[in-house]
Each structure stands twice: as C-alpha cells, then as structure tokens.
Design a protein around this motif. Structure first.
Motif, PDB file in Angstrom:
ATOM      1  N   GLY A 132       0.791  -1.210   0.000  1.00  0.00           N
ATOM      2  CA  GLY A 132       0.000   0.000   0.000  1.00  0.00           C
ATOM      3  C   GLY A 132       0.828   1.267   0.000  1.00  0.00           C
ATOM      4  N   SER A 133       2.151   1.165   0.014  1.00  0.00           N
ATOM      5  CA  SER A 133       2.999   2.356  -0.034  1.00  0.00           C
ATOM      6  C   SER A 133       2.841   3.032  -1.388  1.00  0.00           C
ATOM      7  CB  SER A 133       4.468   1.966   0.178  1.00  0.00           C
ATOM      8  OG  SER A 133       5.313   3.056  -0.153  1.00  0.00           O
ATOM      9  N   PRO A 134       2.829   4.372  -1.424  1.00  0.00           N
ATOM     10  CA  PRO A 134       2.704   5.067  -2.711  1.00  0.00           C
ATOM     11  C   PRO A 134       3.996   5.075  -3.521  1.00  0.00           C
ATOM     12  CG  PRO A 134       2.975   6.664  -0.948  1.00  0.00           C
ATOM     13  CD  PRO A 134       2.864   5.308  -0.280  1.00  0.00           C
ATOM     14  N   LEU A 135       5.114   4.730  -2.906  1.00  0.00           N
ATOM     15  CA  LEU A 135       6.401   4.886  -3.574  1.00  0.00           C
ATOM     16  C   LEU A 135       6.565   4.036  -4.838  1.00  0.00           C
ATOM     17  CD1 LEU A 135       8.813   5.237  -0.522  1.00  0.00           C
ATOM     18  CD2 LEU A 135       7.821   7.030  -1.951  1.00  0.00           C
ATOM     19  N   PRO A 136       6.233   2.736  -4.831  1.00  0.00           N
ATOM     20  CA  PRO A 136       6.394   1.969  -6.074  1.00  0.00           C
ATOM     21  C   PRO A 136       5.614   2.554  -7.242  1.00  0.00           C
ATOM     22  CG  PRO A 136       6.104   0.481  -4.222  1.00  0.00           C
ATOM     23  CD  PRO A 136       5.838   1.869  -3.706  1.00  0.00           C
ATOM     24  N   GLY A 137       4.470   3.166  -6.965  1.00  0.00           N
ATOM     25  CA  GLY A 137       3.683   3.771  -8.033  1.00  0.00           C
ATOM     26  C   GLY A 137       4.305   5.023  -8.607  1.00  0.00           C
ATOM     27  N   LEU A 138       5.305   5.585  -7.905  1.00  0.00           N
ATOM     28  CA  LEU A 138       5.979   6.796  -8.373  1.00  0.00           C
ATOM     29  C   LEU A 138       7.253   6.482  -9.144  1.00  0.00           C
ATOM     30  CD1 LEU A 138       5.568   8.975  -5.157  1.00  0.00           C
ATOM     31  CD2 LEU A 138       4.319   9.239  -7.312  1.00  0.00           C
ATOM     32  N   ASN A 139       7.531   5.225  -9.385  1.00  0.00           N
ATOM     33  CA  ASN A 139       8.740   4.795 -10.080  1.00  0.00           C
ATOM     34  C   ASN A 139       8.856   5.487 -11.447  1.00  0.00           C
ATOM     35  OD1 ASN A 139      10.771   3.482 -11.461  1.00  0.00           O
ATOM     36  ND2 ASN A 139       9.948   1.430 -11.163  1.00  0.00           N
ATOM     37  N   PRO A 140       9.770   6.462 -11.601  1.00  0.00           N
ATOM     38  CA  PRO A 140       9.849   7.202 -12.863  1.00  0.00           C
ATOM     39  C   PRO A 140      10.444   6.389 -13.998  1.00  0.00           C
ATOM     40  CG  PRO A 140      11.620   7.884 -11.414  1.00  0.00           C
ATOM     41  CD  PRO A 140      10.773   6.929 -10.626  1.00  0.00           C
ATOM     42  N   ILE A 141      11.243   5.385 -13.687  1.00  0.00           N
ATOM     43  CA  ILE A 141      11.817   4.540 -14.731  1.00  0.00           C
ATOM     44  C   ILE A 141      10.702   3.747 -15.415  1.00  0.00           C
ATOM     45  CG2 ILE A 141      13.583   2.838 -15.264  1.00  0.00           C
ATOM     46  CD1 ILE A 141      14.618   5.444 -13.997  1.00  0.00           C
ATOM     47  N   ARG A 142       9.793   3.216 -14.623  1.00  0.00           N
ATOM     48  CA  ARG A 142       8.656   2.490 -15.192  1.00  0.00           C
ATOM     49  C   ARG A 142       7.785   3.430 -16.018  1.00  0.00           C
ATOM     50  NH1 ARG A 142       3.603   2.325 -13.722  1.00  0.00           N
ATOM     51  NH2 ARG A 142       4.010   3.203 -11.660  1.00  0.00           N
ATOM     52  N   ALA A 182      -5.022   0.059 -14.356  1.00  0.00           N
ATOM     53  CA  ALA A 182      -3.979  -0.922 -14.059  1.00  0.00           C
ATOM     54  C   ALA A 182      -3.200  -0.543 -12.807  1.00  0.00           C
ATOM     55  CB  ALA A 182      -3.039  -1.058 -15.255  1.00  0.00           C
ATOM     56  N   GLU A 183      -2.896   0.743 -12.646  1.00  0.00           N
ATOM     57  CA  GLU A 183      -2.152   1.190 -11.465  1.00  0.00           C
ATOM     58  C   GLU A 183      -2.971   1.010 -10.192  1.00  0.00           C
ATOM     59  OE1 GLU A 183      -0.707   5.132 -11.984  1.00  0.00           O
ATOM     60  OE2 GLU A 183       0.438   4.660 -13.801  1.00  0.00           O
ATOM     61  N   LEU A 184      -4.257   1.363 -10.258  1.00  0.00           N
ATOM     62  CA  LEU A 184      -5.103   1.225  -9.077  1.00  0.00           C
ATOM     63  C   LEU A 184      -5.287  -0.246  -8.699  1.00  0.00           C
ATOM     64  CD1 LEU A 184      -7.841   3.921  -9.765  1.00  0.00           C
ATOM     65  CD2 LEU A 184      -5.958   4.035  -8.121  1.00  0.00           C
ATOM     66  N   GLU A 185      -5.409  -1.097  -9.691  1.00  0.00           N
ATOM     67  CA  GLU A 185      -5.552  -2.531  -9.402  1.00  0.00           C
ATOM     68  C   GLU A 185      -4.301  -3.065  -8.706  1.00  0.00           C
ATOM     69  OE1 GLU A 185      -6.525  -6.765 -11.688  1.00  0.00           O
ATOM     70  OE2 GLU A 185      -6.333  -4.906 -12.838  1.00  0.00           O
ATOM     71  N   ALA A 186      -3.124  -2.636  -9.175  1.00  0.00           N
ATOM     72  CA  ALA A 186      -1.879  -3.078  -8.549  1.00  0.00           C
ATOM     73  C   ALA A 186      -1.796  -2.588  -7.103  1.00  0.00           C
ATOM     74  CB  ALA A 186      -0.686  -2.573  -9.356  1.00  0.00           C
ATOM     75  N   GLU A 187      -2.198  -1.344  -6.864  1.00  0.00           N
ATOM     76  CA  GLU A 187      -2.155  -0.793  -5.510  1.00  0.00           C
ATOM     77  C   GLU A 187      -3.143  -1.516  -4.586  1.00  0.00           C
ATOM     78  OE1 GLU A 187      -2.771   3.381  -5.716  1.00  0.00           O
ATOM     79  OE2 GLU A 187      -1.003   3.755  -6.957  1.00  0.00           O
ATOM     80  N   MET A 188      -4.334  -1.791  -5.096  1.00  0.00           N
ATOM     81  CA  MET A 188      -5.327  -2.490  -4.277  1.00  0.00           C
ATOM     82  C   MET A 188      -4.875  -3.909  -3.946  1.00  0.00           C
ATOM     83  SD  MET A 188      -7.805  -0.520  -3.401  1.00  0.00           S
ATOM     84  CE  MET A 188      -9.093  -1.679  -2.894  1.00  0.00           C
ATOM     85  N   ASN A 189      -4.258  -4.587  -4.901  1.00  0.00           N
ATOM     86  CA  ASN A 189      -3.776  -5.942  -4.637  1.00  0.00           C
ATOM     87  C   ASN A 189      -2.657  -5.947  -3.603  1.00  0.00           C
ATOM     88  OD1 ASN A 189      -5.581  -7.136  -6.412  1.00  0.00           O
ATOM     89  ND2 ASN A 189      -4.163  -7.065  -8.146  1.00  0.00           N
ATOM     90  N   ALA A 190      -1.776  -4.933  -3.678  1.00  0.00           N
ATOM     91  CA  ALA A 190      -0.703  -4.826  -2.683  1.00  0.00           C
ATOM     92  C   ALA A 190      -1.278  -4.560  -1.300  1.00  0.00           C
ATOM     93  CB  ALA A 190       0.265  -3.715  -3.079  1.00  0.00           C
ATOM     94  N   LEU A 191      -2.310  -3.724  -1.229  1.00  0.00           N
ATOM     95  CA  LEU A 191      -2.952  -3.428   0.049  1.00  0.00           C
ATOM     96  C   LEU A 191      -3.641  -4.659   0.616  1.00  0.00           C
ATOM     97  CD1 LEU A 191      -3.618  -1.189   2.073  1.00  0.00           C
ATOM     98  CD2 LEU A 191      -5.675  -0.689   0.735  1.00  0.00           C
ATOM     99  N   ARG A 192      -4.254  -5.429  -0.256  1.00  0.00           N
ATOM    100  CA  ARG A 192      -4.934  -6.648   0.184  1.00  0.00           C
ATOM    101  C   ARG A 192      -3.928  -7.648   0.765  1.00  0.00           C
ATOM    102  NH1 ARG A 192      -8.724 -10.354  -3.774  1.00  0.00           N
ATOM    103  NH2 ARG A 192      -9.911 -11.406  -2.129  1.00  0.00           N
ATOM    104  N   THR A 193      -2.812  -7.802   0.076  1.00  0.00           N
ATOM    105  CA  THR A 193      -1.786  -8.728   0.552  1.00  0.00           C
ATOM    106  C   THR A 193      -1.241  -8.297   1.904  1.00  0.00           C
ATOM    107  OG1 THR A 193      -1.163  -9.285  -1.719  1.00  0.00           O
ATOM    108  CG2 THR A 193       0.437  -9.771   0.002  1.00  0.00           C
ATOM    109  N   ALA A 194      -1.011  -6.993   2.056  1.00  0.00           N
ATOM    110  CA  ALA A 194      -0.452  -6.477   3.309  1.00  0.00           C
ATOM    111  C   ALA A 194      -1.419  -6.611   4.470  1.00  0.00           C
ATOM    112  CB  ALA A 194      -0.057  -5.018   3.129  1.00  0.00           C
ATOM    113  N   SER A 195      -2.719  -6.466   4.208  1.00  0.00           N
ATOM    114  CA  SER A 195      -3.687  -6.438   5.301  1.00  0.00           C
ATOM    115  C   SER A 195      -4.215  -7.816   5.686  1.00  0.00           C
ATOM    116  CB  SER A 195      -4.874  -5.547   4.922  1.00  0.00           C
ATOM    117  OG  SER A 195      -5.526  -6.054   3.769  1.00  0.00           O
TER     118      SER A 195
END
Length: 278
Positions: A132-142, A182-195
């Motif tokens: 759920g961290s916002p940092l991976p979503g800010l990856n400028p290389i990606r 796609a970005e929101l789905e990835a963030e939600m899945n990461a949050l689900r795994t963490a929680s």
C-alpha cells in the motif's frame, strides 16, 4: 565575388550559431515521436541514474498540502531501484546530499526496493517494503518505459534552450483510463496482501472482516473508475547532446460524478529530475 563572400559569411554564421546553441544536430529534423524514442533508448542504455521528485494532489483546483510528497531514488545495474521519501524538497536535498541517509532512516516506512524481472518492476518484500505504499507507483523509470508502447500524441514544444528539447506527450483518453485502472488494481492488490496475507493479520474473524472491507472498497473504486474521464499529459525535458531525460512531469486529471449531482475533479501532479547518469 561579393555574392560568394556574402553566402560564405551567412553559412559561417549559421554554423557558429548551431555550435553555440547545440540545437542544430541531425536529430532536430526528426519527428517528435522519434525524438522520444531516442530519449527512451538513452535511458535504457544507462547503467544507473539518481533522481529526485515531488508529487501533489489538487481537488477542484485546490492543492491539498497534506498530500505533498518529496522523494528520491537511484537505479543501479539497469534493474535494481530504491525509492524513499525526502523530508525536504528535491532542490534543497540536492544541495545537501549528505543528509539523504538521515532522511531515509527518519521514516523507514516510506522506503521501497524494487527489481525488474521479466519486464515487470516488483517490490522486494525482504527489504522492508510495505504494502500500500505510494512509492512503487511513483517509479519514474517504469513511467518512461511505459511511454514506449502507449497510444499517444507527441509534440515538440518551443521555449527550451538550444541544448534542451521539451516534448509533450498526451495519452489517448482510453489509454489514460486503462493506465489508471492498471495502477489502481496493482495498488489495491498490494494493500490486500499487506492487510490479510501476513501471519500478523490476527484471528480468522479479523482477517475475514478485512477481506470484506477490501471487497467493498474495491467495488466502490471500480464504480467510480467506470464513470470517470481521465486525461494524462507528460512533459519530458531531454538533454539534446546526450539524448538523455533531464526531467519528467506528469499531470493526470480525473473527472467523475460526485454526491449531490456535482462533478469532482482530481489532478495528481508529479515531477522528477534525473542526474548522475552512469
């Protein structure tokens, strides 16, 4: 004789002006799309780079100060990336590089380590990444890599110096919508795994409650996304001599129906500066 001398003088002046400005190279005659490809290829060929950036959210034209985030990071060996929050703005941080280690240790919960495997950037959990961290979503290389295959309109903008090219990249509306989904789905899945996925999730009843909460929020997210209009524009500043990105900004505007029949507009803005190519 006078005409010949005048012609040679004009040619010499043009050559000198191109040499001073650095903007009359063979690449300048290329279409904007090819200039973008050159810049992306330059980034791909770099072993590593350091970057610093900032992100902010505006709602209905008003910036929310609590959403401002300053971050920095480093790419090494083409495929390993660390990204962390900064406690001050990027310009201030670069003037005092010795403080970066202290900044990282001050808030270790905002630190992510990612690795590229099979064409995808994935967070490495052993490094302490938090779901759920916002940092991976800010990856400028990606973000740069994604531009290569997206449906878009690329134009070259005036106003940059002779040694710098400024490219404007606007995603097609459907492409912008698909990217956000796609970005929101990835963030939600990461949050689900963490929680719900860890051993510390608590009793089975608590895990079940978290699962229900996640499902409810996920349905609401998809409902809003279905009715949303998305517009995404990038501005890429390129070093004209080396064909390397100098900065990348992205403005994403999401417009969707709100309560009371009103329309809500959220604009998420990021800007990243690249330096120290290796």
């Amino acid at each position: 004789m006078k005409r010949l001398l005048a012609k040679k003088t004009i040619t010499l002046l043009l050559a000198l002006s191109c040499g001073v400005a650095g903007g009359c190279g063979p690449e300048d005659g290329k279409p904007p799309g090819e200039l973008l490809e050159l810049a992306l290829a330059g980034m791909t060929g770099a072993d590593g780079v350091t970057f610093e950036g900032e992100a902010a959210l505006r709602v209905d034209g008003k910036q929310l100060p609590e959403t401002a985030l300053y971050y920095g990071g480093e790419l090494t060996n083409h495929k390993t990336l660390v990204i962390y929050n900064l406690l001050q703005g990027p310009a201030e941080s670069r003037e005092r590089p010795g403080d970066q280690a202290q900044q990282r240790s001050a808030r270790p919960n905002l630190y992510s380590r990612l690795e590229k495997s099979r064409g995808q950037w994935r967070a490495l959990s052993p490094s302490g990444d938090q779901g759920g961290s916002p940092l991976p979503g800010l990856n400028p290389i990606r973000q740069l890599e994604e531009l290569d295959n997206m449906n878009k309109t690329v134009t070259k903008e005036a106003g940059a110096g002779g040694r710098v090219r400024l490219l404007r990249i606007e995603l097609d509306p459907q492409q912008a919508h698909d990217q956000l989904a796609a970005e929101l789905e990835a963030e939600m899945n990461a949050l689900r795994t963490a929680s719900t996925g860890g051993k510390s999730a608590g009793t089975a009843g608590r895990a079940s409650l978290l699962e229900k909460l996640w499902n409810r929020e996920n349905r609401e997210l998809h409902r809003r996304l279905r009715d949303a209009e998305v517009a995404t524009v990038y501005h890429l500043e390129v070093d004209a001599r080396r064909n390397l990105p100098k900065s990348l900004s992205r403005q994403r505007t999401i417009t969707f129906p709100s309560s009371g029949g009103r329309t809500r507009r959220e604009t998420f803005v990021t800007r990243v500066d690249f330096y120290g190519y290796r």
